[in-house]
Write a protein that holds these residues in place. Structure first.
Motif, PDB file in Angstrom:
ATOM      1  N   ALA A   1      15.964  21.478  -1.478  1.00 38.24           N
ATOM      2  CA  ALA A   1      14.921  21.738  -0.482  1.00 38.24           C
ATOM      3  C   ALA A   1      14.124  22.988  -0.853  1.00 38.24           C
ATOM      4  CB  ALA A   1      15.552  21.905   0.900  1.00 38.24           C
ATOM      5  N   LEU A   2      14.830  24.034  -1.269  1.00 35.76           N
ATOM      6  CA  LEU A   2      14.151  25.277  -1.647  1.00 35.76           C
ATOM      7  C   LEU A   2      13.284  25.063  -2.893  1.00 35.76           C
ATOM      8  CD1 LEU A   2      13.782  28.261  -1.054  1.00 35.76           C
ATOM      9  CD2 LEU A   2      15.824  28.736  -2.410  1.00 35.76           C
ATOM     10  N   GLU A   3      13.756  24.227  -3.813  1.00 35.51           N
ATOM     11  CA  GLU A   3      12.974  23.921  -5.012  1.00 35.51           C
ATOM     12  C   GLU A   3      11.633  23.294  -4.645  1.00 35.51           C
ATOM     13  OE1 GLU A   3      12.677  20.448  -8.346  1.00 35.51           O
ATOM     14  OE2 GLU A   3      14.481  20.612  -7.124  1.00 35.51           O
ATOM     15  N   ILE A   4      11.663  22.313  -3.736  1.00 38.99           N
ATOM     16  CA  ILE A   4      10.430  21.624  -3.334  1.00 38.99           C
ATOM     17  C   ILE A   4       9.447  22.611  -2.714  1.00 38.99           C
ATOM     18  CG2 ILE A   4       9.486  19.888  -1.758  1.00 38.99           C
ATOM     19  CD1 ILE A   4      12.141  18.356  -2.118  1.00 38.99           C
ATOM     20  N   VAL A   5       9.958  23.498  -1.859  1.00 38.01           N
ATOM     21  CA  VAL A   5       9.104  24.477  -1.184  1.00 38.01           C
ATOM     22  C   VAL A   5       8.517  25.464  -2.195  1.00 38.01           C
ATOM     23  CG1 VAL A   5       9.073  26.366   0.489  1.00 38.01           C
ATOM     24  CG2 VAL A   5      10.315  24.263   1.013  1.00 38.01           C
ATOM     25  N   LEU A   6       9.357  25.962  -3.100  1.00 39.51           N
ATOM     26  CA  LEU A   6       8.892  26.958  -4.068  1.00 39.51           C
ATOM     27  C   LEU A   6       7.898  26.374  -5.061  1.00 39.51           C
ATOM     28  CD1 LEU A   6      12.132  28.990  -4.885  1.00 39.51           C
ATOM     29  CD2 LEU A   6      10.228  29.640  -3.393  1.00 39.51           C
ATOM     30  N   ILE A   7       8.114  25.125  -5.484  1.00 36.32           N
ATOM     31  CA  ILE A   7       7.181  24.500  -6.426  1.00 36.32           C
ATOM     32  C   ILE A   7       5.812  24.341  -5.790  1.00 36.32           C
ATOM     33  CG2 ILE A   7       6.626  22.314  -7.577  1.00 36.32           C
ATOM     34  CD1 ILE A   7       9.469  22.100  -8.469  1.00 36.32           C
ATOM     35  N   SER A   8       5.775  23.993  -4.504  1.00 30.86           N
ATOM     36  CA  SER A   8       4.489  23.864  -3.818  1.00 30.86           C
ATOM     37  C   SER A   8       3.725  25.177  -3.830  1.00 30.86           C
ATOM     38  CB  SER A   8       4.710  23.402  -2.373  1.00 30.86           C
ATOM     39  OG  SER A   8       5.101  22.043  -2.335  1.00 30.86           O
ATOM     40  N   ARG A   9       4.473  26.289  -3.810  1.00 32.06           N
ATOM     41  CA  ARG A   9       3.831  27.603  -3.810  1.00 32.06           C
ATOM     42  C   ARG A   9       3.505  28.093  -5.222  1.00 32.06           C
ATOM     43  NH1 ARG A   9       2.201  29.146   1.413  1.00 32.06           N
ATOM     44  NH2 ARG A   9       3.369  27.719   2.753  1.00 32.06           N
ATOM     45  N   SER A  10       4.468  27.954  -6.136  1.00 27.86           N
ATOM     46  CA  SER A  10       4.301  28.525  -7.474  1.00 27.86           C
ATOM     47  C   SER A  10       3.379  27.707  -8.373  1.00 27.86           C
ATOM     48  CB  SER A  10       5.672  28.674  -8.153  1.00 27.86           C
ATOM     49  OG  SER A  10       6.292  27.418  -8.343  1.00 27.86           O
ATOM     50  N   SER A  11       3.180  26.412  -8.051  1.00 29.75           N
ATOM     51  CA  SER A  11       2.383  25.553  -8.932  1.00 29.75           C
ATOM     52  C   SER A  11       0.883  25.761  -8.780  1.00 29.75           C
ATOM     53  CB  SER A  11       2.720  24.078  -8.660  1.00 29.75           C
ATOM     54  OG  SER A  11       2.409  23.727  -7.318  1.00 29.75           O
ATOM     55  N   LYS A  12       0.455  26.442  -7.728  1.00 28.50           N
ATOM     56  CA  LYS A  12      -0.970  26.679  -7.509  1.00 28.50           C
ATOM     57  C   LYS A  12      -1.482  27.745  -8.485  1.00 28.50           C
ATOM     58  CE  LYS A  12      -1.101  25.275  -2.641  1.00 28.50           C
ATOM     59  NZ  LYS A  12       0.203  24.632  -2.670  1.00 28.50           N
ATOM     60  N   ARG A  13      -2.625  27.491  -9.078  1.00 28.18           N
ATOM     61  CA  ARG A  13      -3.293  28.402 -10.008  1.00 28.18           C
ATOM     62  C   ARG A  13      -2.429  28.707 -11.230  1.00 28.18           C
ATOM     63  NH1 ARG A  13      -3.739  30.824  -5.203  1.00 28.18           N
ATOM     64  NH2 ARG A  13      -2.520  32.629  -5.903  1.00 28.18           N
ATOM     65  N   THR A  14      -1.628  27.742 -11.654  1.00 27.68           N
ATOM     66  CA  THR A  14      -0.828  27.888 -12.875  1.00 27.68           C
ATOM     67  C   THR A  14      -0.947  26.616 -13.699  1.00 27.68           C
ATOM     68  OG1 THR A  14       1.170  27.032 -11.799  1.00 27.68           O
ATOM     69  CG2 THR A  14       0.855  29.421 -11.776  1.00 27.68           C
ATOM     70  N   ASP A  15      -0.623  26.726 -14.982  1.00 25.50           N
ATOM     71  CA  ASP A  15      -0.580  25.537 -15.827  1.00 25.50           C
ATOM     72  C   ASP A  15       0.785  24.872 -15.635  1.00 25.50           C
ATOM     73  OD1 ASP A  15      -1.940  24.196 -18.463  1.00 25.50           O
ATOM     74  OD2 ASP A  15       0.247  24.217 -18.596  1.00 25.50           O
ATOM     75  N   PRO A  16       0.834  23.597 -15.213  1.00 23.88           N
ATOM     76  CA  PRO A  16       2.117  22.948 -14.901  1.00 23.88           C
ATOM     77  C   PRO A  16       3.043  22.831 -16.102  1.00 23.88           C
ATOM     78  CG  PRO A  16       0.321  21.347 -14.892  1.00 23.88           C
ATOM     79  CD  PRO A  16      -0.306  22.700 -14.956  1.00 23.88           C
ATOM     80  N   ARG A  17       2.474  22.803 -17.312  1.00 27.42           N
ATOM     81  CA  ARG A  17       3.318  22.665 -18.503  1.00 27.42           C
ATOM     82  C   ARG A  17       3.986  23.978 -18.882  1.00 27.42           C
ATOM     83  NH1 ARG A  17      -1.763  19.930 -21.305  1.00 27.42           N
ATOM     84  NH2 ARG A  17      -2.631  21.545 -19.969  1.00 27.42           N
TER      85      ARG A  17
END
Length: 293
Positions: free
Chosen positions: A170-186
């Motif tokens: 659950a924490l992974e899903i929440v953090l990815i939603s936050r950390s993935s913005k304005r970053t390169d996903p790869r």
């Protein structure tokens, strides 16, 4: 000529984020049996470490990023998510040594109601009424699919480890939603994968036990799961840039539905309750996408 970003990495081109997440759940649903079988040959943390290590190598070979191209938010966010992934995958694998698959599925399903709670506690984001209905539908559906009821649970060490793994998911899903913005996903995925691999292999070395097996099944499992994990991490980082955590959670709940369909293809039988549970999960995903449209 193909477009290239300032960091020298070509822009990621993928289909609809929702379709990508659905496809990810199909892959997840087909990997559970492979993981459980591999644990007969290799320790749980060693398997996770080699699997994510292979995935990191694959992403690095494809992306080939320059070290200077990494942004601070990619390093910090990637390491944070990687630590959470390490606990989630590692503890679930340890739990599978003593917990039946149906019971594990029930306990892991706790991540569905955990996501909106974490969203509110960490970021004060209140879920909408429709989102709550979808979460409730998905959780009940997951319970029915697992075939396990709370009255039949005896929470031992393996069960509690699986509950903690669900919290990590659950924490992974929440953090990815936050950390993935304005970053390169790869690049973000590469940091995540390397973090998990280093932590898991380090843990395996400290715990002792079989670190590696040269038998054909675990070797092919590590290589195959590594390729799948590389795709999943990059795709998840990309898709959750535009799909909110609550909606992504409902899509992820499709995982046991695909696992059930794969099992049915190999002759497994399912009760009426399990079929109803699968229908409720699909209904919750349709509801979330209908409201989003």
């Amino acid at each position: 000529m193909s477009e290239v970003s300032e960091s020298g990495v070509k822009p990621l081109r993928l289909p609809s984020p929702v379709l990508v997440l659905v496809f990810m759940t199909m892959l997840w649903g087909g990997t559970f049996l492979v993981t459980r079988t591999s644990l007969h040959f290799i320790g749980p943390f060693a398997f996770v470490g080699w699997r994510f290590g292979v995935a990191a190598v694959v992403v690095a070979l494809v992306v080939r990023p320059h070290p200077a191209s990494f942004q601070r938010r990619e390093l910090v966010g990637g390491i944070a998510v990687g630590v959470v992934l390490y606990f989630g995958y590692g503890l679930q694998a340890v739990g599978l040594k003593t917990v039946a698959s149906g019971e594990s599925a029930f306990l892991t399903a706790l991540y569905v109601p955990m996501v909106p709670v974490l969203e509110f506690v960490l970021f004060r984001r209140r879920p909408s009424g429709v989102a709550l209905v979808g979460v409730i539908m998905a959780f009940i559906g997951l319970v029915l699919v697992s075939g396990i009821t709370p009255g039949r649970l005896d929470l031992g060490t393996g069960q509690w480890l699986t509950v903690i793994a669900a919290l990590s998911a659950a924490l992974e899903i929440v953090l990815i939603s936050r950390s993935s913005k304005r970053t390169d996903p790869r690049r973000l995925a590469l940091v995540q994968l390397m973090t998990v691999s280093v932590l898991a292999l380090g843990t395996a070395g400290v715990r002792g036990g079989p670190m590696i097996s040269l038998r054909w099944f675990p070797v092919l499992a590590v290589l195959g799961m590594g390729l799948i994990t590389a795709f999943i991490m990059v795709a998840q980082n990309w898709a959750q840039r535009s799909v909110p955590a609550n909606r992504a959670t409902l899509i992820y709940a499709l995982e046991p539905v695909w696992a059930g369909l794969i099992g049915a293809a190999f002759g497994e039988m399912f009760s009426v309750g399990q079929v109803l549970g699968g229908a409720m999960i699909i209904g919750s995903v349709v509801l979330s996408q209908w409201r989003a449209g």
